[in-house]
Design a protein around this motif. Structure first.
Motif, PDB file in Angstrom:
ATOM      1  N   TYR A  76       0.827  -1.210   0.000  1.00  0.00           N
ATOM      2  CA  TYR A  76       0.000   0.000   0.000  1.00  0.00           C
ATOM      3  C   TYR A  76       0.860   1.257   0.000  1.00  0.00           C
ATOM      4  CZ  TYR A  76      -3.044   3.730   1.493  1.00  0.00           C
ATOM      5  OH  TYR A  76      -3.705   4.936   1.550  1.00  0.00           O
ATOM      6  N   ASP A  83      -6.498  -0.767   0.292  1.00  0.00           N
ATOM      7  CA  ASP A  83      -6.761   0.360   1.183  1.00  0.00           C
ATOM      8  C   ASP A  83      -6.091   0.096   2.517  1.00  0.00           C
ATOM      9  OD1 ASP A  83      -9.037  -0.428   3.388  1.00  0.00           O
ATOM     10  OD2 ASP A  83      -9.296  -1.559   1.528  1.00  0.00           O
ATOM     11  N   HIS A 109       2.973   6.486   2.940  1.00  0.00           N
ATOM     12  CA  HIS A 109       2.443   6.394   1.570  1.00  0.00           C
ATOM     13  C   HIS A 109       2.618   7.729   0.838  1.00  0.00           C
ATOM     14  CE1 HIS A 109      -0.165   5.584  -1.797  1.00  0.00           C
ATOM     15  NE2 HIS A 109      -1.087   6.430  -1.385  1.00  0.00           N
TER      16      HIS A 109
END
Length: 399
Positions: A76, A83, A109
């Motif tokens: 991710y 998600d 992220h």
């Protein structure tokens, strides 16, 4: 002690200069916690991670969780696949399913997206309390690259799912571990052939998956001892440092009991194993608090209860936490390693004092049962103290 302005990530970092100086050129920085359910501990570690990434060039973050189960989080933060909540849920441990850890993952992220091809952060782990996901990774590899060995390995792992739900002393674990060890030997004996069929990195990761599956079994063999899990966590950190990220700096996140030095609760800690290996190239910061609230499971008369919020009364006068509180700074960092041993403070830090030591379970009947002896200058290189902690915030669907 140096006052810290905030636990909030994203703030100015002038107040972290003393922490940065104490860390110096360390390759591994371990961040502890006196409870698995304190919001400020999670937030402060997020803040320190940001600092270490931006100011010290750290790129790898490793948490006290199962390695294979964190691969979804790593995908991710690097690709945006899936998600964040679904990825986090794969890590099993409810105390990690929090807003605070989610916020840190989302920052990682965003950092990766902004950095492009320059610097890539990694989210990984080093524990091995569960075995079936690791076993499946090893089986998937064998089915693809060494199919002649796959059937025997599948039979060896037939009872692996029982391990994941077993306690830390499980009589059948011995025979299950012996079968898992046989699979591990196959990876070693056929390394050259397997690497040629796949790649060195693919074999390396599949072999580690088989090692984690074995560790999950072996730690439950009656009589193994509490040191085994810490030894294996240290071994897995070494694997990350030596084999996977040999030229990168690593931040570790775990409980104080694991990152500290010496013997804790009858076991040689992970931190001690790692200090033997990395020496002063590793810097360990413990975390302490005096009072507040936390989000962990309760225990009464040996019976574990569901995750809940628990009030933590002020640590009694005379305890280590009370003395730290008397310094009059609600949030501070102390470079324990830099305190002269012969000074008054140095002598106090070397003595044994009681501190809150909660882990994932709060003893509800007697708050003082949650206190354990620590010698701060023996156990840590540095210390973050927080006067009042608050309960970590569970993500939607949890308390």
């Amino acid at each position: 002690a140096v006052p810290l302005a905030t636990v909030e990530a994203g703030a100015k970092t002038d107040d972290l200069a003393a922490f940065g100086k104490a860390v110096g050129d360390a390759r591994i920085v371990a961040l502890g916690e006196a409870s698995h359910g304190t919001r400020e501990f999670f937030q402060m570690k997020h803040r320190l991670l940001e600092y270490l990434v931006k100011e010290k060039g750290f790129t790898v973050f490793a948490i006290e969780a199962n390695w294979p189960e964190t691969l979804a989080v790593d995908r991710y933060i690097k690709t945006g696949e899936g998600d964040v909540k679904t990825a986090m849920s794969k890590m099993y441990f409810q105390h990690l399913y929090t807003e605070e850890l989610r916020d840190m993952i989302e920052w990682m992220h965003a950092f990766n997206r902004a950095s492009g091809d320059h610097t890539t952060l990694t989210f990984t782990a080093f524990d091995s309390q569960k075995g079936h996901v690791a076993a499946q990774l090893a089986l998937d590899y064998l089915a693809r690259y060494s199919p002649a060995e796959a059937a025997a390995a599948e039979a060896a792992y037939a009872d692996m799912s029982k391990i994941d739900n077993a306690g830390m002393s499980y009589t059948p674990a011995k025979s299950i571990a012996e079968q898992a060890a046989a699979v591990l030997k196959v990876f070693d004996s056929k390394r050259a052939t397997m690497e040629k069929a796949s790649s060195r990195a693919a074999w390396r990761d599949a072999r580690q998956a088989a090692a984690v599956a074995y560790q999950a079994c072996a730690m439950r063999v009656p009589g193994t001892g509490l040191s085994y899990r810490d030894e294996m966590m240290a071994k897995n950190v070494q694997w990350l440092a030596d084999e996977v990220f040999p030229n990168e700096k690593i931040v570790l996140w775990a409980h104080n009991d694991h990152v500290s030095f010496g013997w804790r609760a009858g076991r040689k800690s992970m931190g001690t194993w790692l200090r033997d290996r990395f020496g002063r190239r590793m810097y360990v910061t413990g975390f302490a608090f005096r009072r507040g609230q936390l989000r962990v499971r309760g225990q009464t008369n040996g019976r574990l209860m569901d995750l809940a919020l628990h009030d933590v009364p002020p640590a009694p006068e005379g305890t280590g936490d009370a003395v730290l509180s008397a310094a009059g700074m609600p949030l501070f960092f102390l470079d324990v390693l830099g305190v002269p041993a012969e000074s008054r403070l140095g002598r106090w830090l070397a003595e044994s004092h009681l501190h809150y030591n909660v882990g994932a379970v709060w003893q509800t009947a007697d708050a003082e049962a949650n206190l354990s002896p620590e010698r701060l200058s023996i156990d840590y290189d540095g210390l973050v103290f927080i006067e009042e902690g608050h309960a970590a915030r569970g993500l939607q669907g949890q308390k």
